[in-house]
Design a protein around this motif. Structure first.
Motif, PDB file in Angstrom:
ATOM      1  N   GLY A 187       0.799  -1.058   0.079  1.00  0.00           N
ATOM      2  CA  GLY A 187      -0.047  -0.116   0.015  1.00  0.00           C
ATOM      3  C   GLY A 187       0.786   1.223   0.087  1.00  0.00           C
ATOM      4  O   GLY A 187       0.485   2.197  -0.743  1.00  0.00           O
ATOM      5  N   LEU A 188       1.905   1.316   0.944  1.00  0.00           N
ATOM      6  CA  LEU A 188       2.736   2.458   0.939  1.00  0.00           C
ATOM      7  C   LEU A 188       3.410   2.720  -0.499  1.00  0.00           C
ATOM      8  O   LEU A 188       3.466   3.726  -0.834  1.00  0.00           O
ATOM      9  CB  LEU A 188       3.942   2.180   1.921  1.00  0.00           C
ATOM     10  N   VAL A 189       3.883   1.800  -1.043  1.00  0.00           N
ATOM     11  CA  VAL A 189       4.510   1.751  -2.381  1.00  0.00           C
ATOM     12  C   VAL A 189       3.634   2.289  -3.346  1.00  0.00           C
ATOM     13  O   VAL A 189       3.993   3.242  -4.062  1.00  0.00           O
ATOM     14  CB  VAL A 189       5.219   0.722  -2.666  1.00  0.00           C
ATOM     15  N   LEU A 190       2.478   1.656  -3.490  1.00  0.00           N
ATOM     16  CA  LEU A 190       1.339   2.268  -4.226  1.00  0.00           C
ATOM     17  C   LEU A 190       1.130   3.669  -4.259  1.00  0.00           C
ATOM     18  O   LEU A 190       1.211   4.493  -5.110  1.00  0.00           O
ATOM     19  CB  LEU A 190       0.006   1.519  -4.085  1.00  0.00           C
ATOM     20  N   PHE A 191       0.891   4.152  -2.885  1.00  0.00           N
ATOM     21  CA  PHE A 191       0.541   5.315  -2.617  1.00  0.00           C
ATOM     22  C   PHE A 191       1.739   6.419  -2.933  1.00  0.00           C
ATOM     23  O   PHE A 191       1.512   7.425  -3.411  1.00  0.00           O
ATOM     24  CB  PHE A 191       0.374   5.637  -1.019  1.00  0.00           C
ATOM     25  N   LEU A 192       3.034   6.011  -2.657  1.00  0.00           N
ATOM     26  CA  LEU A 192       4.100   7.084  -3.023  1.00  0.00           C
ATOM     27  C   LEU A 192       4.379   7.184  -4.618  1.00  0.00           C
ATOM     28  O   LEU A 192       4.485   7.983  -4.844  1.00  0.00           O
ATOM     29  CB  LEU A 192       5.564   6.267  -2.634  1.00  0.00           C
ATOM     30  N   GLY A 193       3.855   5.898  -5.167  1.00  0.00           N
ATOM     31  CA  GLY A 193       4.017   6.137  -6.765  1.00  0.00           C
ATOM     32  C   GLY A 193       3.123   7.022  -7.175  1.00  0.00           C
ATOM     33  O   GLY A 193       3.189   7.690  -8.093  1.00  0.00           O
ATOM     34  N   VAL A 194       1.672   6.607  -6.601  1.00  0.00           N
ATOM     35  CA  VAL A 194       0.619   7.664  -7.098  1.00  0.00           C
ATOM     36  C   VAL A 194       1.121   9.197  -6.706  1.00  0.00           C
ATOM     37  O   VAL A 194       0.953  10.065  -7.703  1.00  0.00           O
ATOM     38  CB  VAL A 194      -0.991   7.353  -6.634  1.00  0.00           C
ATOM     39  N   VAL A 195       1.353   9.510  -5.831  1.00  0.00           N
ATOM     40  CA  VAL A 195       1.610  10.920  -5.046  1.00  0.00           C
ATOM     41  C   VAL A 195       2.659  11.453  -5.937  1.00  0.00           C
ATOM     42  O   VAL A 195       2.797  12.681  -6.491  1.00  0.00           O
ATOM     43  CB  VAL A 195       1.922  10.890  -3.674  1.00  0.00           C
ATOM     44  N   THR A 196       3.784  10.653  -6.240  1.00  0.00           N
ATOM     45  CA  THR A 196       4.836  11.140  -7.154  1.00  0.00           C
ATOM     46  C   THR A 196       4.673  10.874  -8.813  1.00  0.00           C
ATOM     47  O   THR A 196       5.675  11.426  -9.399  1.00  0.00           O
ATOM     48  CB  THR A 196       6.187  10.431  -6.725  1.00  0.00           C
ATOM     49  N   MET A 197       3.384  10.755  -9.093  1.00  0.00           N
ATOM     50  CA  MET A 197       3.225  10.344 -10.560  1.00  0.00           C
ATOM     51  C   MET A 197       3.737  11.603 -11.466  1.00  0.00           C
ATOM     52  O   MET A 197       4.325  11.266 -12.426  1.00  0.00           O
ATOM     53  CB  MET A 197       2.059  10.101 -10.910  1.00  0.00           C
ATOM     54  N   PRO A 198       3.226  12.970 -11.161  1.00  0.00           N
ATOM     55  CA  PRO A 198       3.824  14.007 -11.864  1.00  0.00           C
ATOM     56  C   PRO A 198       4.965  13.995 -12.323  1.00  0.00           C
ATOM     57  O   PRO A 198       5.573  14.413 -13.437  1.00  0.00           O
ATOM     58  CB  PRO A 198       3.201  15.321 -11.070  1.00  0.00           C
ATOM     59  N   PHE A 199       5.986  13.519 -11.124  1.00  0.00           N
ATOM     60  CA  PHE A 199       7.412  13.550 -11.601  1.00  0.00           C
ATOM     61  C   PHE A 199       7.703  12.524 -12.379  1.00  0.00           C
ATOM     62  O   PHE A 199       8.655  12.938 -13.352  1.00  0.00           O
ATOM     63  CB  PHE A 199       8.134  13.564 -10.069  1.00  0.00           C
ATOM     64  N   TRP A 200       7.164  11.213 -12.287  1.00  0.00           N
ATOM     65  CA  TRP A 200       7.501  10.316 -13.309  1.00  0.00           C
ATOM     66  C   TRP A 200       7.309  10.866 -14.744  1.00  0.00           C
ATOM     67  O   TRP A 200       7.873  10.401 -15.482  1.00  0.00           O
ATOM     68  CB  TRP A 200       6.967   9.003 -12.855  1.00  0.00           C
ATOM     69  N   PHE A 201       5.933  11.177 -14.704  1.00  0.00           N
ATOM     70  CA  PHE A 201       5.498  11.654 -16.137  1.00  0.00           C
ATOM     71  C   PHE A 201       6.543  12.706 -16.672  1.00  0.00           C
ATOM     72  O   PHE A 201       6.682  12.563 -18.223  1.00  0.00           O
ATOM     73  CB  PHE A 201       4.114  12.244 -16.137  1.00  0.00           C
ATOM     74  N   ASN A 202       6.874  13.556 -15.986  1.00  0.00           N
ATOM     75  CA  ASN A 202       7.505  14.620 -16.618  1.00  0.00           C
ATOM     76  C   ASN A 202       9.284  14.350 -16.699  1.00  0.00           C
ATOM     77  O   ASN A 202      10.155  15.363 -17.032  1.00  0.00           O
ATOM     78  CB  ASN A 202       7.405  15.981 -15.900  1.00  0.00           C
ATOM     79  N   ILE A 203       9.537  13.285 -16.227  1.00  0.00           N
ATOM     80  CA  ILE A 203      10.992  12.987 -15.967  1.00  0.00           C
ATOM     81  C   ILE A 203      11.707  13.232 -17.374  1.00  0.00           C
ATOM     82  O   ILE A 203      11.202  12.671 -18.288  1.00  0.00           O
ATOM     83  CB  ILE A 203      11.252  11.714 -15.383  1.00  0.00           C
ATOM     84  N   GLY A 204      12.868  13.983 -17.472  1.00  0.00           N
ATOM     85  CA  GLY A 204      13.775  13.952 -18.738  1.00  0.00           C
ATOM     86  C   GLY A 204      13.132  14.699 -19.515  1.00  0.00           C
ATOM     87  O   GLY A 204      13.720  15.216 -20.412  1.00  0.00           O
ATOM     88  N   LYS A 205      12.071  15.437 -19.242  1.00  0.00           N
ATOM     89  CA  LYS A 205      11.145  16.344 -20.237  1.00  0.00           C
ATOM     90  C   LYS A 205      11.562  17.921 -19.593  1.00  0.00           C
ATOM     91  O   LYS A 205      10.600  18.288 -18.790  1.00  0.00           O
ATOM     92  CB  LYS A 205       9.982  16.289 -20.295  1.00  0.00           C
TER      93      LYS A 205
END
Ligand code: SF4
Ligand code: SF4
Lengths: 136, 272
Positions: free
Chosen positions: A10-28
Motif C-alpha cells: 500500500g505504501l509503495v502504491l501510495f508513493l507511486g501515485v503521489v509522485t506520478m507527476p514527477f515520473w511523467f515529466n522526468i527527462g522533459k
C-alpha cells in the motif's frame, strides 16, 4: 508485524501515485520562454531599446501598465516621461504594440509559462500579426 | 608606454560610456516614429521630471464641459446619422438590433425625450422631429453616487467618466440614471462591431458603457467626434466661461433640458 505485506504494498502504491507527476515529466525539461523581439519595426531600429531598460521592463511592466491605465483613465494624464527623458503616449495600442506587434510570441509565451491569464485582450485590440512574419 | 592598469581601465570605461551614450541618443530619437500627437517642444519647456506621467500640453481644459444641441438645424435623416456614426465608428460601438443594443448617442421622438413637456396639441414640426440624446454629464450625477467600485466618477472638468477596468456589471448606475443614458453589455460586443478601430478598446461582456464627451479626444486637444461631424448643430464648450461658444448660444436662444426638476443639473441643452 501484522499484515506487513499489505501495508508495504500500500505504501509503495501510495508513493507511486503521489509522485506520478514527477515520473511523467522526468527527462522533459520545461522549455524556458524566449519571447521573440523580431518584428518589422524592431528590425529597423538601430539601437534596440524599449521605453525603459530591458530588465526594468521584464520586472515591472505589469506595474508600469497599471500605473499608466490609472493615469490615463482617471487623471487625464496621457504622456510618460521615461528615465532617458523621452516622451511616450501611454497607450497599449499606440505605443507598446507599435513595436511588439507579435503578441503570441512576445506576450503569451511568458504568460503561459507562468500560468497567468491577463484579460487585457477582452477589450484592448490585439495587433494584427503579419502572416509573412511566421507568427500567427 | 607608461600607462598603468588604473589609468587604462578608466579610459576604457569612459570611452565605452561615451559610445553607448551617443548610440542611445541618436538611436532613440530616430527609431520611435510612433503616432505621437503631442507637442514635444512644449513638453521639454515644461521641464518635467523623468519617470513621471504628465498631461498632453495641447489638452482642452474646462471647469464644466457642456453641449448645446440646436434642434432647428437637424432637418434631414443625414443630419442625425452623421453625428451618430462619427461616434459609433471611433468608439467601436456594436450594432445590435435587439433591446440589448448599446447606445452612446441616439435619437428618440420628442415625446420620449421630454415626456413631461409633451402637449397634446403642439407644433406639428416639433412633434415629428427626432431629438438626439446622449449622457447629460450631470453636475450632480446619481450614477456616480451609487457605483460601489468607483468605476464611474466625475472628472475635474465635469465629465462623468467610466473606468471599464473597475466595472463589475452590477448595473446600479443604470437604475440610478433617470435618462436611460447607459447600456449594458449582455454579450461580447465584438462580433457586432462592423469595423474595429484598433486605436480604441472595445468593451467586454458584463460592463456598462455610455458617452463620455470624448474625454480621450479632449485630452489630446480634439473636439468631440459628434461635434466635429455636426457642421455646427452641436455647440460644445465650457459652461463656466461666459465667453465660450455654448454660453453665447445659450444666452441668445431659448433652451430646455431633460427632467431638470430632478436636480441632476444636466449639461446637455436643447435649443428648439
Ligand atoms: S445622464 Fe445618466 S449616466 Fe449621464 S451623468 Fe447623468 S445620471 Fe449619469
Ligand atoms: S461626445 Fe463623444 S462619446 Fe459622447 S456622443 Fe458625442 S462622440 Fe459619442
Amino acid at each position: 508485524m501484522y499484515n506487513s505485506g499489505k501495508i508495504i504494498t500500500g505504501l509503495v502504491l501510495f508513493l507511486g501515485v503521489v509522485t506520478m507527476p514527477f515520473w511523467f515529466n522526468i527527462g522533459k525539461a520545461d522549455v524556458k520562454p524566449d519571447p521573440s523581439l523580431d518584428t518589422p519595426v524592431i528590425r529597423q531600429m538601430k539601437v534596440k531599446h524599449c521605453i525603459e531598460s530591458k530588465q526594468f521592463m521584464i520586472d515591472n511592466h505589469m506595474e508600469l501598465l497599471n500605473a499608466w491605465r490609472n493615469a490615463v483613465v482617471r487623471n487625464n494624464k496621457t504622456i510618460y516621461v521615461s528615465t532617458a527623458g523621452q516622451y511616450f503616449t501611454m497607450s497599449l495600442e499606440d505605443t507598446c504594440f507599435h513595436c511588439h506587434s507579435n503578441e503570441k510570441q512576445f506576450c503569451d509565451q511568458c504568460h503561459t509559462y507562468a500560468n497567468i491569464q491577463p484579460y487585457c485582450w477582452e477589450c484592448h485590440v490585439k495587433p494584427v500579426e503579419e502572416a509573412a512574419n511566421g507568427h500567427r | 608606454m607608461d600607462i598603468d592598469k588604473r589609468k587604462f581601465l578608466k579610459l576604457v570605461g569612459v570611452s565605452g560610456a561615451l559610445w553607448v551614450g551617443s548610440r542611445l541618443a541618436g538611436g532613440l530619437s530616430s527609431v520611435f516614429n510612433i503616432r505621437d500627437r503631442f507637442d514635444k517642444q512644449a513638453l521639454a519647456d515644461a521641464g518635467y521630471e523623468v519617470g513621471t506621467m504628465v498631461p498632453d500640453p495641447g489638452e482642452l481644459k474646462a471647469k464644466q464641459w457642456a453641449m448645446a444641441i440646436d434642434v432647428r438645424q437637424f432637418k434631414t435623416p443625414e443630419d442625425y446619422t452623421r453625428c451618430i456614426q462619427a461616434c459609433d465608428k471611433i468608439h467601436n460601438i456594436p450594432d445590435i438590433t435587439t433591446q440589448q443594443d448599446i447606445k452612446w448617442i441616439w435619437e428618440e421622438p420628442y415625446s420620449a425625450a421630454f415626456p413631461e413637456q409633451h402637449n397634446q396639441y403642439m407644433e406639428a414640426a416639433l412633434k415629428s422631429t427626432p431629438i438626439l440624446l446622449l449622457c447629460n454629464q450631470c453636475e450632480f450625477p446619481p450614477c456616480v453616487r451609487v457605483c460601489p467600485t468607483g468605476a464611474t466618477f466625475k472628472r475635474q472638468d465635469g465629465i462623468v467618466m467610466m473606468d471599464y477596468h473597475r466595472c463589475i456589471g452590477c448595473r446600479y448606475c443604470m437604475a440610478a440614471c433617470p435618462y436611460g443614458s447607459r447600456s449594458f453589455n449582455f454579450k461580447d460586443p465584438r462580433p457586432y462591431i462592423k469595423k474595429i478601430d484598433p486605436a480604441y478598446p472595445t468593451r467586454t461582456k458584463g460592463v456598462v458603457e455610455k458617452c463620455d464627451f470624448c474625454a480621450e479626444r479632449l485630452d489630446q486637444g480634439l473636439m468631440p467626434a459628434c461635434v466635429e461631424a455636426s457642421k455646427g448643430a452641436l455647440i460644445f464648450g465650457d459652461l463656466r466661461d461666459p465667453d465660450s461658444d455654448v454660453r453665447k448660444v445659450l444666452s441668445t436662444n431659448f433652451s430646455i433640458r431633460r427632467k431638470p426638476e430632478l436636480g441632476t443639473q444636466p449639461n446637455v441643452f436643447y435649443i428648439l
